[in-house]
Write a protein that holds these residues in place. Structure first.
Motif, PDB file in Angstrom:
ATOM      1  N   GLN A 185     -19.461  68.247   5.235  1.00 55.83           N
ATOM      2  CA  GLN A 185     -20.464  67.232   4.926  1.00 55.83           C
ATOM      3  C   GLN A 185     -20.332  66.860   3.457  1.00 55.83           C
ATOM      4  N   THR A 186     -20.241  65.557   3.162  1.00 57.25           N
ATOM      5  CA  THR A 186     -20.236  65.154   1.755  1.00 57.25           C
ATOM      6  C   THR A 186     -21.581  65.518   1.138  1.00 57.25           C
ATOM      7  N   ARG A 187     -21.591  65.643  -0.175  1.00 59.30           N
ATOM      8  CA  ARG A 187     -22.803  65.998  -0.912  1.00 59.30           C
ATOM      9  C   ARG A 187     -23.162  64.868  -1.863  1.00 59.30           C
ATOM     10  N   TRP A 188     -24.412  64.770  -2.200  1.00 59.02           N
ATOM     11  CA  TRP A 188     -24.892  63.752  -3.132  1.00 59.02           C
ATOM     12  C   TRP A 188     -24.085  63.798  -4.432  1.00 59.02           C
ATOM     13  N   ALA A 189     -23.824  64.991  -4.921  1.00 59.84           N
ATOM     14  CA  ALA A 189     -23.125  65.148  -6.203  1.00 59.84           C
ATOM     15  C   ALA A 189     -21.655  64.747  -6.134  1.00 59.84           C
ATOM     16  N   ASP A 190     -21.108  64.544  -4.932  1.00 62.50           N
ATOM     17  CA  ASP A 190     -19.701  64.158  -4.796  1.00 62.50           C
ATOM     18  C   ASP A 190     -19.454  62.708  -5.201  1.00 62.50           C
ATOM     19  N   ASN A 191     -20.470  61.850  -5.043  1.00 58.84           N
ATOM     20  CA  ASN A 191     -20.304  60.433  -5.376  1.00 58.84           C
ATOM     21  C   ASN A 191     -20.193  60.240  -6.885  1.00 58.84           C
ATOM     22  N   ASP A 192     -19.399  59.261  -7.273  1.00 58.39           N
ATOM     23  CA  ASP A 192     -19.294  58.936  -8.689  1.00 58.39           C
ATOM     24  C   ASP A 192     -20.001  57.617  -8.982  1.00 58.39           C
ATOM     25  N   ILE A 193     -19.876  57.128 -10.157  1.00 55.47           N
ATOM     26  CA  ILE A 193     -20.566  55.916 -10.596  1.00 55.47           C
ATOM     27  C   ILE A 193     -20.160  54.694  -9.780  1.00 55.47           C
ATOM     28  N   TYR A 194     -19.003  54.759  -9.137  1.00 57.38           N
ATOM     29  CA  TYR A 194     -18.516  53.635  -8.342  1.00 57.38           C
ATOM     30  C   TYR A 194     -19.027  53.656  -6.908  1.00 57.38           C
ATOM     31  N   GLY A 195     -19.826  54.661  -6.561  1.00 58.14           N
ATOM     32  CA  GLY A 195     -20.453  54.713  -5.248  1.00 58.14           C
ATOM     33  C   GLY A 195     -19.610  55.323  -4.156  1.00 58.14           C
ATOM     34  N   HIS A 196     -18.554  56.015  -4.526  1.00 55.04           N
ATOM     35  CA  HIS A 196     -17.751  56.726  -3.528  1.00 55.04           C
ATOM     36  C   HIS A 196     -17.430  58.121  -4.057  1.00 55.04           C
ATOM     37  N   VAL A 197     -16.901  58.961  -3.172  1.00 52.67           N
ATOM     38  CA  VAL A 197     -16.571  60.328  -3.567  1.00 52.67           C
ATOM     39  C   VAL A 197     -15.495  60.298  -4.643  1.00 52.67           C
ATOM     40  N   ASN A 198     -15.738  61.022  -5.725  1.00 48.19           N
ATOM     41  CA  ASN A 198     -14.789  61.108  -6.820  1.00 48.19           C
ATOM     42  C   ASN A 198     -13.530  61.828  -6.373  1.00 48.19           C
ATOM     43  N   ASN A 199     -12.390  61.389  -6.899  1.00 45.95           N
ATOM     44  CA  ASN A 199     -11.115  61.959  -6.476  1.00 45.95           C
ATOM     45  C   ASN A 199     -11.057  63.478  -6.630  1.00 45.95           C
ATOM     46  N   ALA A 200     -11.679  64.033  -7.627  1.00 48.48           N
ATOM     47  CA  ALA A 200     -11.626  65.485  -7.835  1.00 48.48           C
ATOM     48  C   ALA A 200     -12.310  66.251  -6.703  1.00 48.48           C
ATOM     49  N   ALA A 201     -13.294  65.643  -6.052  1.00 45.75           N
ATOM     50  CA  ALA A 201     -14.007  66.317  -4.967  1.00 45.75           C
ATOM     51  C   ALA A 201     -13.108  66.557  -3.756  1.00 45.75           C
ATOM     52  N   TYR A 202     -12.106  65.719  -3.559  1.00 48.39           N
ATOM     53  CA  TYR A 202     -11.208  65.885  -2.415  1.00 48.39           C
ATOM     54  C   TYR A 202     -10.523  67.246  -2.468  1.00 48.39           C
ATOM     55  N   TYR A 203     -10.169  67.682  -3.664  1.00 51.41           N
ATOM     56  CA  TYR A 203      -9.519  68.981  -3.803  1.00 51.41           C
ATOM     57  C   TYR A 203     -10.470  70.118  -3.414  1.00 51.41           C
ATOM     58  N   THR A 204     -11.754  69.965  -3.719  1.00 53.49           N
ATOM     59  CA  THR A 204     -12.705  70.995  -3.295  1.00 53.49           C
ATOM     60  C   THR A 204     -12.840  70.989  -1.778  1.00 53.49           C
ATOM     61  N   TYR A 205     -12.766  69.814  -1.146  1.00 51.53           N
ATOM     62  CA  TYR A 205     -12.817  69.743   0.310  1.00 51.53           C
ATOM     63  C   TYR A 205     -11.624  70.485   0.913  1.00 51.53           C
ATOM     64  N   ALA A 246      -3.082  61.790  -1.633  1.00 49.65           N
ATOM     65  CA  ALA A 246      -2.943  60.330  -1.515  1.00 49.65           C
ATOM     66  C   ALA A 246      -4.225  59.811  -0.878  1.00 49.65           C
ATOM     67  N   TYR A 247      -4.734  58.707  -1.390  1.00 50.23           N
ATOM     68  CA  TYR A 247      -6.004  58.151  -0.939  1.00 50.23           C
ATOM     69  C   TYR A 247      -5.746  56.854  -0.186  1.00 50.23           C
ATOM     70  N   PHE A 248      -6.365  56.723   0.993  1.00 49.68           N
ATOM     71  CA  PHE A 248      -6.167  55.542   1.831  1.00 49.68           C
ATOM     72  C   PHE A 248      -7.428  54.706   1.978  1.00 49.68           C
ATOM     73  N   GLU A 249      -8.581  55.364   2.081  1.00 48.96           N
ATOM     74  CA  GLU A 249      -9.874  54.691   2.207  1.00 48.96           C
ATOM     75  C   GLU A 249     -10.920  55.531   1.502  1.00 48.96           C
ATOM     76  N   ALA A 250     -11.906  54.880   0.943  1.00 49.60           N
ATOM     77  CA  ALA A 250     -12.975  55.611   0.256  1.00 49.60           C
ATOM     78  C   ALA A 250     -13.915  56.264   1.260  1.00 49.60           C
ATOM     79  N   VAL A 251     -14.444  57.427   0.889  1.00 48.75           N
ATOM     80  CA  VAL A 251     -15.540  58.055   1.618  1.00 48.75           C
ATOM     81  C   VAL A 251     -16.695  58.188   0.647  1.00 48.75           C
TER      82      VAL A 251
END
Length: 143
Positions: free
Chosen positions: A19-39, A71-76
């Motif tokens: 489950q994504t978390r509130w803190a995962d989103n960045d200022i641009y309104g999507h999950v920040n790239n660094a969070a993917y590594y934690t996933y 590699a990123y294909f679509e924002a979450v």
């Protein structure tokens, strides 16, 4: 760089819900790239812990991440339910290369795909050790 197509669910052997978390989103309104590594790290460790293959508190052997990529294909974004697909791309004497992909609920193509390499080491000395047989057997099922 050459264009890379997103992998499909059928390319992976195991899945971990996430489950994504509130803190995962960045200022641009999507999950920040660094969070993917934690996933990815969470999915691998959850798989290992659930299989009785990793004792994070007292085990004599631990896996250290020595290489990563994504590699990123679509924002979450939060709130979304995700699944992390997991497979093993290479299995060495002391290391394993995991390939992972992040899927939105109900989607067949990945929003992101990555990898990381674990080198298994003695918890105290941090020197590489051969993969335990039970770990190797479990990882071979993900090849």
């Amino acid at each position: 760089m050459p264009h890379r197509s997103p992998p499909r669910r059928s390319d992976y052997r195991a899945f971990q819900p996430l489950q994504t978390r509130w803190a995962d989103n960045d200022i641009y309104g999507h999950v920040n790239n660094a969070a993917y590594y934690t996933y990815f790290d969470t999915a691998v460790n959850a798989f290992l812990i659930a299989g009785g293959l990793l004792d994070i508190h007292a085990g004599s052997t631990i896996g250290l991440v020595v290489e990563t990529g994504c590699a990123y294909f679509e924002a979450v974004a939060f709130p979304q339910t995700l699944a992390v697909g997991l497979k093993v791309a290479a299995l060495g004497r002391t290391s394993v290369r995991y390939e992972l992909a992040l899927f939105r609920e109900g989607q067949d193509t990945a929003a992101a795909a990555g990898h990381f390499v674990h080198v298994y080491v003695d918890r105290l000395s941090r020197r590489p050790v051969p993969l335990a047989e039970d770990l190797r057997r479990a990882l071979e099922k993900l090849l």
